[in-house]
Motif scaffolding. Structure first.
Motif, PDB file in Angstrom:
ATOM      1  N   VAL A  43     -42.038  25.475  41.115  1.00  0.00           N
ATOM      2  CA  VAL A  43     -43.207  25.215  40.263  1.00  0.00           C
ATOM      3  C   VAL A  43     -43.134  26.080  39.002  1.00  0.00           C
ATOM      4  O   VAL A  43     -43.263  27.295  39.056  1.00  0.00           O
ATOM      5  CB  VAL A  43     -44.519  25.468  41.037  1.00  0.00           C
ATOM      6  N   SER A  44     -42.915  25.421  37.873  1.00  0.00           N
ATOM      7  CA  SER A  44     -42.616  26.136  36.628  1.00  0.00           C
ATOM      8  C   SER A  44     -43.760  26.102  35.619  1.00  0.00           C
ATOM      9  O   SER A  44     -43.566  26.403  34.449  1.00  0.00           O
ATOM     10  CB  SER A  44     -41.341  25.554  36.011  1.00  0.00           C
ATOM     11  N   LYS A  45     -44.953  25.741  36.065  1.00  0.00           N
ATOM     12  CA  LYS A  45     -46.094  25.711  35.127  1.00  0.00           C
ATOM     13  C   LYS A  45     -46.250  27.082  34.462  1.00  0.00           C
ATOM     14  O   LYS A  45     -46.085  28.110  35.132  1.00  0.00           O
ATOM     15  CB  LYS A  45     -47.385  25.326  35.853  1.00  0.00           C
ATOM     16  N   THR A  46     -46.549  27.077  33.202  1.00  0.00           N
ATOM     17  CA  THR A  46     -46.715  28.258  32.331  1.00  0.00           C
ATOM     18  C   THR A  46     -45.411  29.024  32.053  1.00  0.00           C
ATOM     19  O   THR A  46     -45.391  29.931  31.226  1.00  0.00           O
ATOM     20  CB  THR A  46     -47.791  29.288  32.833  1.00  0.00           C
TER      21      THR A  46
ATOM     22  N   ILE B  37     -35.284  20.491  41.641  1.00  0.00           N
ATOM     23  CA  ILE B  37     -36.576  19.824  41.439  1.00  0.00           C
ATOM     24  C   ILE B  37     -37.548  20.835  40.818  1.00  0.00           C
ATOM     25  O   ILE B  37     -37.720  21.944  41.350  1.00  0.00           O
ATOM     26  CB  ILE B  37     -37.188  19.308  42.763  1.00  0.00           C
ATOM     27  N   LEU B  38     -38.173  20.431  39.713  1.00  0.00           N
ATOM     28  CA  LEU B  38     -39.166  21.279  39.056  1.00  0.00           C
ATOM     29  C   LEU B  38     -40.531  20.630  39.185  1.00  0.00           C
ATOM     30  O   LEU B  38     -40.650  19.403  39.077  1.00  0.00           O
ATOM     31  CB  LEU B  38     -38.842  21.419  37.567  1.00  0.00           C
ATOM     32  N   GLY B  39     -41.559  21.437  39.392  1.00  0.00           N
ATOM     33  CA  GLY B  39     -42.925  20.919  39.491  1.00  0.00           C
ATOM     34  C   GLY B  39     -43.752  21.421  38.321  1.00  0.00           C
ATOM     35  O   GLY B  39     -43.744  22.616  38.018  1.00  0.00           O
ATOM     36  N   GLU B  40     -44.457  20.510  37.655  1.00  0.00           N
ATOM     37  CA  GLU B  40     -45.305  20.883  36.515  1.00  0.00           C
ATOM     38  C   GLU B  40     -46.714  20.321  36.718  1.00  0.00           C
ATOM     39  O   GLU B  40     -46.885  19.259  37.322  1.00  0.00           O
ATOM     40  CB  GLU B  40     -44.713  20.342  35.212  1.00  0.00           C
TER      41      GLU B  40
ATOM     42  N   GLU C 182     -47.589  20.059  28.429  1.00  0.00           N
ATOM     43  CA  GLU C 182     -46.692  21.204  28.576  1.00  0.00           C
ATOM     44  C   GLU C 182     -45.338  20.749  29.129  1.00  0.00           C
ATOM     45  O   GLU C 182     -44.277  21.167  28.653  1.00  0.00           O
ATOM     46  CB  GLU C 182     -47.356  22.219  29.524  1.00  0.00           C
ATOM     47  N   ALA C 183     -45.383  19.877  30.096  1.00  0.00           N
ATOM     48  CA  ALA C 183     -44.153  19.418  30.744  1.00  0.00           C
ATOM     49  C   ALA C 183     -43.290  18.612  29.784  1.00  0.00           C
ATOM     50  O   ALA C 183     -42.066  18.703  29.789  1.00  0.00           O
ATOM     51  CB  ALA C 183     -44.495  18.583  31.971  1.00  0.00           C
ATOM     52  N   ARG C 184     -43.951  17.836  28.939  1.00  0.00           N
ATOM     53  CA  ARG C 184     -43.209  16.951  28.039  1.00  0.00           C
ATOM     54  C   ARG C 184     -42.230  17.748  27.174  1.00  0.00           C
ATOM     55  O   ARG C 184     -41.074  17.384  27.020  1.00  0.00           O
ATOM     56  CB  ARG C 184     -44.204  16.178  27.161  1.00  0.00           C
TER      57      ARG C 184
END
Ligand SMILES: *Cc1c(COP(=O)(O)O)cnc(C)c1O
Length: 230
Positions: free
Chosen positions: A34-37, A53-56, A61-63
């Motif tokens: 999970v890479s949020k922020t 696999i990355l979670g956003e 932000e993800a775009r």
């Protein structure tokens, strides 16, 4: 940046041990980092250290990140709350959307997926703790929701996701994980057409080992890999 590599190695080892301890194949548990922020450079480190696999949580932000890291053959999952008006972007950016919790959202994802010529894989988010501050459908409404959306041609339900209430002691979360696993089994018995219940997305930094014991196939881990978020 060596830190990310070391932490990732440790997390993978803990996943492997937790799976083996309950007689599961460690390969049946996939890690969603999970890479949020987190900035692009840290995510790049994680990818080069072996994350696939990355979670956003936020579409905008993800775009930017997905764009910046487009040369890597990784999969991006959407794990945050999805507003209907962002479904269009989510469909273009993500291989799996973990957070479908209404017929309205499912219909819009289906509509956008049709336009994009894609079958969008999704999970149904269940608010298993009935927490008013969390999204997700109530457990008792899940089967009805699945029956309403099972005929949508450009959506493919792969399983369930949950964010249980937070406790410092992961053992206190166990009953919620067990309830999710039971709900999954109950749904399987309904044999709803076009609905698969192969995936169970649950478990975060504080409780992923318990989630694995209870059948998680996707664990969403941020802090234990990237360190504390600001
Ligand atoms: C932030 C987040 C996670 C990861 O949480 P950590 O405790 O940092 O591992 C997992 N799932 C969702 C839905 C999140 O928003």
């Amino acid at each position: 940046m060596h830190e990310i590599k070391d932490r990732l190695k440790e997390v993978k080892e803990r996943i492997r041990k937790a799976a083996l301890a309950c007689g599961r194949d460690p390969l049946s548990v996939k890690l969603v980092a999970v890479s949020k922020t987190m900035p692009v450079e840290k995510i790049r480190c994680a990818i080069e250290a072996g994350v696939t696999i990355l979670g956003e949580n936020y579409v905008q932000e993800a775009r930017k990140k997905i764009d910046a890291l487009s040369s890597y053959p990784v999969s991006w999952h959407f794990i945050g709350h999805l507003q209907t008006n962002k479904a269009k972007y989510a469909v273009r950016l993500f291989d799996l959307i973990h957070s479908v919790d209404s017929e309205k959202l499912a219909r819009e994802i289906d509509r956008q997926a049709k336009k994009a010529n894609k079958i969008q894989q999704v999970l149904i988010q269940v608010n298993i703790g009935k927490d008013p501050a969390k999204s997700g459908t109530a457990a008792e409404n899940t089967i009805r929701l699945l029956r309403e959306i099972c005929h949508l041609e450009n959506i493919s339900v792969q399983g369930l996701m949950t964010m249980p209430p937070f406790f410092d002691d992961p053992e206190k979360v166990r009953p919620y994980f067990v309830a999710m696993s039971e709900l999954r089994d109950q749904i399987r018995q309904e044999n709803i057409p076009n609905i698969s219940m192969d995936e169970l997305s649950m478990g975060m930094t504080g409780d992923f080992e318990v989630a694995i014991e209870c059948g998680a196939t996707l664990v969403r881990i941020g802090t234990a890999i990237f360190g504390k978020r600001n």
